[in-house]
Design an enzyme around this catalytic site. Structure first.
Site, mmCIF file in Angstrom:
data_model
loop_
_atom_site.group_PDB
_atom_site.id
_atom_site.type_symbol
_atom_site.label_atom_id
_atom_site.label_comp_id
_atom_site.label_asym_id
_atom_site.label_seq_id
_atom_site.Cartn_x
_atom_site.Cartn_y
_atom_site.Cartn_z
ATOM 1 N N SER A 211 -9.793 2.004 2.540
ATOM 2 C CA SER A 211 -8.872 2.729 1.715
ATOM 3 C C SER A 211 -7.828 1.854 1.018
ATOM 4 C CB SER A 211 -8.142 3.778 2.554
ATOM 5 O OG SER A 211 -7.330 3.156 3.532
ATOM 6 N N LYS B 279 0.852 -1.199 0.000
ATOM 7 C CA LYS B 279 0.000 0.000 0.000
ATOM 8 C C LYS B 279 0.885 1.244 0.000
ATOM 9 C CE LYS B 279 -3.959 2.033 2.459
ATOM 10 N NZ LYS B 279 -4.901 1.908 3.589
ATOM 11 N N SER C 108 -10.143 -0.354 6.720
ATOM 12 C CA SER C 108 -9.495 -0.195 5.416
ATOM 13 C C SER C 108 -8.788 -1.419 4.856
ATOM 14 C CB SER C 108 -8.496 0.958 5.469
ATOM 15 O OG SER C 108 -9.174 2.182 5.477
#
Lengths: 89, 485
Positions: free
Chosen positions: B154, B79, B178
């Site tokens: 996210s 990420k 997330s």
């Protein structure tokens, strides 16, 4: 609760364009109306003594990064220093 | 079956037995990226050259008979809010568009020591603020199971990349859901570890008391492997727990006999889609068939959790994001006539609207005259939520609930309405508020063939029990379904 978006933006070091103020104000108003729904809990906040944070020893580290590496992402550098606008008249 | 389709644990054995090389595997994953990435848009930055270099080094070490970890040579996506030395880390924000960290996050040091191959940096909501990956400055990511739908957020890039087989496994971060929410929408497994299990050093901070890095994979075993590689005490993160961890993957057992599962009635009420409810309850029935004991429980403060979450997380975000001022790193505006002018223009041009909303909400709830009514109350509620979980865990071992109230919605459907977007976090935020571990595991599809996720929540540091439960379900009834791309 009335939200003064210009004031909050100023505290946040943000600037909201005039044509977007109304939209932000409505959205913030709705968000604040949502988060307002909290119960009254008659209690006091206490520190979690069962889980204290353990800090590492405070030792100066001098050779891990070069000045150049640490400044490599700075927007403006001159003579090994970060350049900022004049702050004192 | 192509190499990129396989699970990490299978590939690990194949590499160990020298049936394949890491270079072959890495090339297979990049071929997959080349063929589907323009549809999925999971990556912000690709790392092909360095990935192949690492793969070569790992193959050489293996040929020399060096002892290697189970993850050595496995391609993994990261990420884009996890600092990777020398590899651009943008948080999907204009503010950090050109930021190249001079250091590694602790998890990256651990993964590099384990010999993983980093495929690239994965798209996300800007600064992890969002539930759909649509707030990314660069582009929205698409759900591999339905390209007109969001992958969740996210960590949308992290979940979509694994689901589309553009990475064998990935790392995400979870502040209010997330990791679990996009894992649920994309039909993959995502683990949010106990707060303190994984070092946050080098994770660009959103809400420091809630943030936690965790793994996403196609199966439970892969997630267990990665989690065991990244957990542990770190002197660079004072909130990381001092404890020993056992090998989650080696101890994985598909055994739920006598396991006490609690069904919190508040997680199955209004707003939860009927098809989601049915899939989750069917999954629980399957676990009951295997010997688990199911009972209904109540977590009464759940209704207030979303308010507490948005107050606490935004308050911390407003403070954490104060560092982006255009001085030491990141974007700086071009024209300014004073320091304050530079700060304001830099931040207004560098941050997107959702980030601005959160910073302003956080500033508001912390501001003079409002602190007690908002932040103080939210912190008291946080303790009450933790107490309710503690009391529930006296009678049960694991809580089962939906991960998300619905399946993936259409791109653009909720982006104009922050409250609708925030409501998608209703089933996940309590876990972060209480610092607990939770896993989302695929449990079937709705009538649109969109994946549904079963969320399993445990007491602190019970990751093994959670993963065992998820594994028991996965082995008999669940499992990854390859999207048609």
């Amino acid at each position: 609760m009335n939200i003064d978006i210009k004031h909050i933006a100023k505290l946040s070091r943000l600037r909201i364009e005039d044509d977007k103020i109304q939209e932000f104000e409505t959205q913030m108003q709705n968000i604040v109306n949502m988060v307002e729904k909290l119960p009254d809990i008659e209690d006091e906040l206490v520190l979690d003594e069962d889980n204290p944070m353990i800090l590492r020893e405070d030792v100066a580290v001098t050779d891990k990064y070069t000045r150049q590496e640490l400044m490599s992402n700075a927007p403006q550098v001159k003579a090994g220093c970060l350049v900022v606008p004049k702050t004192v008249e | 079956m192509e190499l990129f389709e396989r699970n990490a644990y299978e590939l690990s054995d194949m590499l160990k037995n020298k049936e394949i090389s890491s270079v072959e595997l890495t090339k297979s994953v990049f071929e997959r990226i080349n063929s589907v990435e323009d549809k999925v848009n999971a990556y912000v930055t690709l790392n092909e050259e360095n990935a192949l270099k690492t793969a070569e080094q790992i193959d050489e070490k293996r040929a020399n008979g060096e002892s290697l970890s189970a993850l050595a040579g496995i391609p993994i996506g990261i990420k884009d809010n996890i600092s990777t030395k020398g590899l651009r880390t943008t948080c999907s924000s204009r503010m950090l568009e050109n930021y190249v960290p001079p250091f590694n996050a602790t998890v990256m040091n651990k993964l590099e020591d384990a010999g993983v191959v980093v495929t690239g940096k994965l798209n996300m909501d800007e600064f992890a603020m969002g539930s759909s990956t649509e707030t990314s400055y660069f582009k929205p990511t698409c759900n591999p199971h339905a390209l007109d739908r969001i992958p969740g957020g996210s960590s949308g890039g992290s979940a979509a990349a694994v689901a589309a087989c553009e990475a064998v496994v990935s790392l995400g971060s979870d502040t209010g859901g997330s990791i679990r929410q996009p894992a649920s929408y994309c039909g993959v497994v995502g683990l949010k570890p106990t707060y303190g299990a994984v070092s946050r050093f080098g994770l660009v901070a959103f809400a420091s008391s809630l943030d936690q890095i965790g793994p996403i994979g196609k199966c439970v075993k892969d997630v267990a492997m990665v989690q065991s590689a990244i957990n542990g005490r770190d002197n660079m993160d004072a909130t990381s727990a001092c404890r020993e961890y056992t090998d989650l993957s080696a101890n994985l057992k598909a055994d739920v006999k006598g396991l006490r599962i609690g069904l919190p009635k508040e997680y199955f009420g209004e707003g939860i889609d009927n098809e989601v409810k049915t899939s989750v309850l069917n999954a629980v029935k399957e676990l009951e068939k295997q010997g688990a004991v199911v009972k209904e429980i109540s977590l009464p403060s759940t209704d207030y959790a979303l308010s507490a979450y948005y107050i606490i997380s935004s308050a911390e975000a407003s403070s954490n994001l104060a560092r982006f001022d255009g001085v030491r790193y990141g974007y700086r505006t071009e024209n300014y006539d004073s320091l304050i002018d530079m700060y304001e223009k830099t931040r207004s041009e560098g941050f997107g609207d959702e980030v601005k909303r959160r910073i302003m909400l956080g500033t508001f709830v912390l501001s003079s005259g409002f602190y007690d009514a908002y932040y103080g109350k939210a912190k008291l509620l946080q303790r009450r939520i933790s107490e309710e979980f503690n009391s529930a865990f006296k009678d049960i071992d694991v809580i089962a609930a939906p991960t998300v109230p619905t399946t993936a919605f259409k791109i653009g459907e909720n982006i104009g309405d922050p409250l609708k977007m925030y409501a998608t976090d209703i089933c996940t935020v309590t876990v972060n508020i209480a610092g607990l571990p939770a896993v989302s595991v695929p449990c079937g599809n709705d009538s649109n063939k969109l994946p549904v996720g079963l969320q399993l929540i445990g007491n602190k540091f019970t990751e093994q029990a959670l993963l065992n439960t998820a594994y028991a379900y996965e082995k008999t009834a669940g499992g990854f379904i390859m999207p048609k791309l």
